[in-house]
Design a protein around this motif. Structure first.
Motif, short mmCIF file in Angstrom:
data_model
loop_
_atom_site.label_atom_id
_atom_site.label_comp_id
_atom_site.label_asym_id
_atom_site.label_seq_id
_atom_site.Cartn_x
_atom_site.Cartn_y
_atom_site.Cartn_z
N PRO A 181 53.78 18.84 -9.94
CA PRO A 181 54.48 17.60 -9.55
C PRO A 181 55.99 17.71 -9.60
CG PRO A 181 53.45 17.36 -11.71
CD PRO A 181 52.94 18.65 -11.14
N ASP A 182 56.50 18.74 -10.29
CA ASP A 182 57.94 18.96 -10.29
C ASP A 182 58.41 19.58 -8.98
OD1 ASP A 182 58.31 17.91 -12.83
OD2 ASP A 182 57.90 19.83 -13.82
N VAL A 183 57.46 20.08 -8.19
CA VAL A 183 57.78 20.66 -6.88
C VAL A 183 57.41 19.69 -5.77
CG1 VAL A 183 57.28 22.54 -5.27
CG2 VAL A 183 57.52 23.02 -7.73
N PHE A 184 56.21 19.14 -5.85
CA PHE A 184 55.72 18.19 -4.84
C PHE A 184 56.06 16.77 -5.30
CE2 PHE A 184 53.04 21.92 -4.28
CZ PHE A 184 53.06 22.08 -2.91
N HIS A 185 57.13 16.23 -4.81
CA HIS A 185 57.59 14.91 -5.20
C HIS A 185 56.99 13.86 -4.27
CE1 HIS A 185 61.43 16.35 -7.53
NE2 HIS A 185 60.30 16.82 -8.03
N ALA A 186 55.85 13.34 -4.66
CA ALA A 186 55.18 12.34 -3.82
C ALA A 186 55.99 11.06 -3.72
CB ALA A 186 53.79 12.06 -4.37
N GLY A 187 56.71 10.71 -4.78
CA GLY A 187 57.53 9.51 -4.75
C GLY A 187 58.59 9.57 -3.67
N GLU A 188 59.22 10.73 -3.52
CA GLU A 188 60.22 10.90 -2.47
C GLU A 188 59.58 10.82 -1.09
OE1 GLU A 188 62.73 14.28 -2.89
OE2 GLU A 188 63.11 13.95 -5.02
N ALA A 189 58.40 11.40 -0.96
CA ALA A 189 57.71 11.36 0.33
C ALA A 189 57.35 9.94 0.73
CB ALA A 189 56.46 12.22 0.29
N ASN A 190 57.14 9.07 -0.26
CA ASN A 190 56.77 7.69 0.02
C ASN A 190 57.97 6.75 0.08
OD1 ASN A 190 54.00 8.24 0.06
ND2 ASN A 190 53.81 8.01 -2.15
N SER A 191 59.18 7.30 0.12
CA SER A 191 60.38 6.47 0.05
C SER A 191 60.45 5.43 1.16
CB SER A 191 61.63 7.36 0.10
OG SER A 191 61.66 8.13 1.30
N ILE A 192 59.79 5.71 2.28
CA ILE A 192 59.79 4.75 3.39
C ILE A 192 59.15 3.42 2.98
CG2 ILE A 192 57.56 5.48 4.35
CD1 ILE A 192 58.80 5.16 7.14
N LEU A 193 58.32 3.44 1.91
CA LEU A 193 57.66 2.22 1.45
C LEU A 193 58.53 1.40 0.51
CD1 LEU A 193 54.12 3.70 0.63
CD2 LEU A 193 54.84 2.53 2.72
N PRO A 237 61.21 -0.62 0.72
CA PRO A 237 61.49 -2.03 0.98
C PRO A 237 60.28 -2.93 0.77
CG PRO A 237 62.43 -0.65 2.71
CD PRO A 237 61.56 0.24 1.87
N VAL A 238 59.08 -2.38 0.87
CA VAL A 238 57.87 -3.18 0.72
C VAL A 238 57.36 -3.15 -0.72
CG1 VAL A 238 55.47 -3.46 1.46
CG2 VAL A 238 57.22 -2.78 3.12
N MET A 239 57.31 -1.95 -1.32
CA MET A 239 56.70 -1.78 -2.64
C MET A 239 57.67 -2.01 -3.79
SD MET A 239 53.68 -1.12 -1.64
CE MET A 239 52.94 -0.76 -3.22
N GLY A 240 58.98 -1.86 -3.54
CA GLY A 240 59.95 -1.95 -4.63
C GLY A 240 60.22 -0.57 -5.20
N GLU A 241 61.46 -0.36 -5.66
CA GLU A 241 61.87 0.99 -6.08
C GLU A 241 61.17 1.48 -7.33
OE1 GLU A 241 65.89 -0.47 -8.51
OE2 GLU A 241 66.04 0.85 -6.78
N HIS A 242 60.54 0.57 -8.11
CA HIS A 242 59.86 0.98 -9.34
C HIS A 242 58.35 1.09 -9.16
CE1 HIS A 242 63.61 0.64 -11.48
NE2 HIS A 242 63.75 -0.62 -11.11
N SER A 243 57.87 1.02 -7.92
CA SER A 243 56.44 1.15 -7.67
C SER A 243 55.95 2.51 -8.12
CB SER A 243 56.16 0.96 -6.17
OG SER A 243 54.84 1.36 -5.85
N LEU A 244 54.71 2.56 -8.58
CA LEU A 244 54.10 3.82 -9.00
C LEU A 244 54.09 4.83 -7.86
CD1 LEU A 244 52.54 5.20 -11.38
CD2 LEU A 244 50.44 4.37 -10.32
N LEU A 263 56.42 5.37 -5.81
CA LEU A 263 57.76 5.80 -5.43
C LEU A 263 58.52 6.51 -6.55
CD1 LEU A 263 58.86 2.61 -3.46
CD2 LEU A 263 58.02 4.75 -2.54
N VAL A 264 57.90 6.67 -7.69
CA VAL A 264 58.59 7.32 -8.80
C VAL A 264 57.94 8.67 -9.09
CG1 VAL A 264 59.40 5.17 -9.83
CG2 VAL A 264 57.16 6.08 -10.48
N ASP A 265 58.69 9.57 -9.71
CA ASP A 265 58.21 10.91 -10.02
C ASP A 265 58.52 11.25 -11.47
OD1 ASP A 265 57.27 11.97 -7.37
OD2 ASP A 265 59.33 11.54 -6.80
N GLY A 266 57.97 12.37 -11.92
CA GLY A 266 58.31 12.90 -13.23
C GLY A 266 57.92 12.00 -14.37
N ALA A 267 58.79 11.94 -15.40
CA ALA A 267 58.50 11.18 -16.61
C ALA A 267 58.34 9.69 -16.32
CB ALA A 267 59.62 11.40 -17.63
#
Length: 244
Positions: A80-92, A94-101, A103-107
């Protein structure tokens, strides 16, 4: 869908070294993927092989598709330190909020996941069984014998209803009506669609239609954090990895 850490410009990903893909304008590729994904992705697979790149708007967004099971497994089980799913979902965002599960990565993601996991335990899921069953029975009861409908539309509506009632906990009918989109289209065309073939419910015993059976599973499936599902379903056996 995992996204390379360079997606936000930190290390300057060299797009010249991405797998091959069409040279169509980004806007055309984006529209094709959004509107004709069920035809566009299989065509890319036939033309470019098991791994290919689609370049999307806004630049320099790109999505790398993997079609082999072993490659898909590596993506979903990757670091997960290489594959950042939160960054890939950044398009969401405005809808999900920046603290959505999503959209966040790591700790930050691990902390949020720990807080949410009790709601998805086996005991909690068993508590939702009757509600999900009732929602599914109500959906099937709305089908009329002899009236053609699009399975994809009805499954989308059913999924949304479960999310509204189980995940968001909405029970007030007025609020549910506001949160639901306008009534899904029911196809009257006699031409089947390759993405969502219509079918015709029948009446009487032996036709195979009826309320869904209750699931006996009490443990929800888990998806590794290293890759998250894309908002629009891909063709079977295709995993995507977004890179910016």
């Amino acid at each position: 869908m995992g996204r390379h850490p360079a997606a936000r410009g930190g290390t300057g990903l060299d797009h010249a070294h991405l797998p091959p893909g069409p040279r169509l304008p980004r806007l055309v590729q984006s529209a094709a993927l959004l509107r004709f994904r069920h035809r566009f992705v299989p065509w890319l697979h036939r033309r470019y092989g098991d791994v290919f790149t689609v370049r999307l708007v806004p630049a320099p967004r790109a999505t790398v598709f993997f079609t082999r099971p072993d490659a898909i497994r590596d993506v979903f089980a990757g670091d997960p330190d290489v594959f950042h799913a939160g960054e890939a979902n950044s398009i969401l965002g405005p809808v999900m909020g920046e603290h959505s599960l999503l959209l966040v990565d790591g700790a930050q993601h691990r902390r949020a996941r720990r807080l949410l996991m009790p709601a998805f335990s086996g005991r909690a899921m068993r508590g939702y069984e009757d509600l999900v069953t009732d929602v599914a029975r109500a959906e099937v009861a709305s089908w009329r014998p002899g009236v053609e409908l699009r399975a994809l539309d009805r499954m989308n509506a059913l999924t949304l209803e479960v999310i509204l009632r189980v995940v968001f906990g909405v029970t007030d009918d007025a609020r549910l009506d506001r949160l639901r989109p306008s009534s899904p289209r029911r196809s009257t065309s006699t031409r089947p669609s390759s993405s969502a073939a219509p079918f015709r419910p029948c009446a009487g015993s032996g036709c195979g239609a009826g309320p869904p059976r209750r699931s006996t599973s009490s443990t929800p499936s888990s998806t590794p954090r290293s890759a998250s599902a894309a908002p629009v379903p891909t063709s079977p056996g295709v995993a995507t990895c977004s890179r910016g």
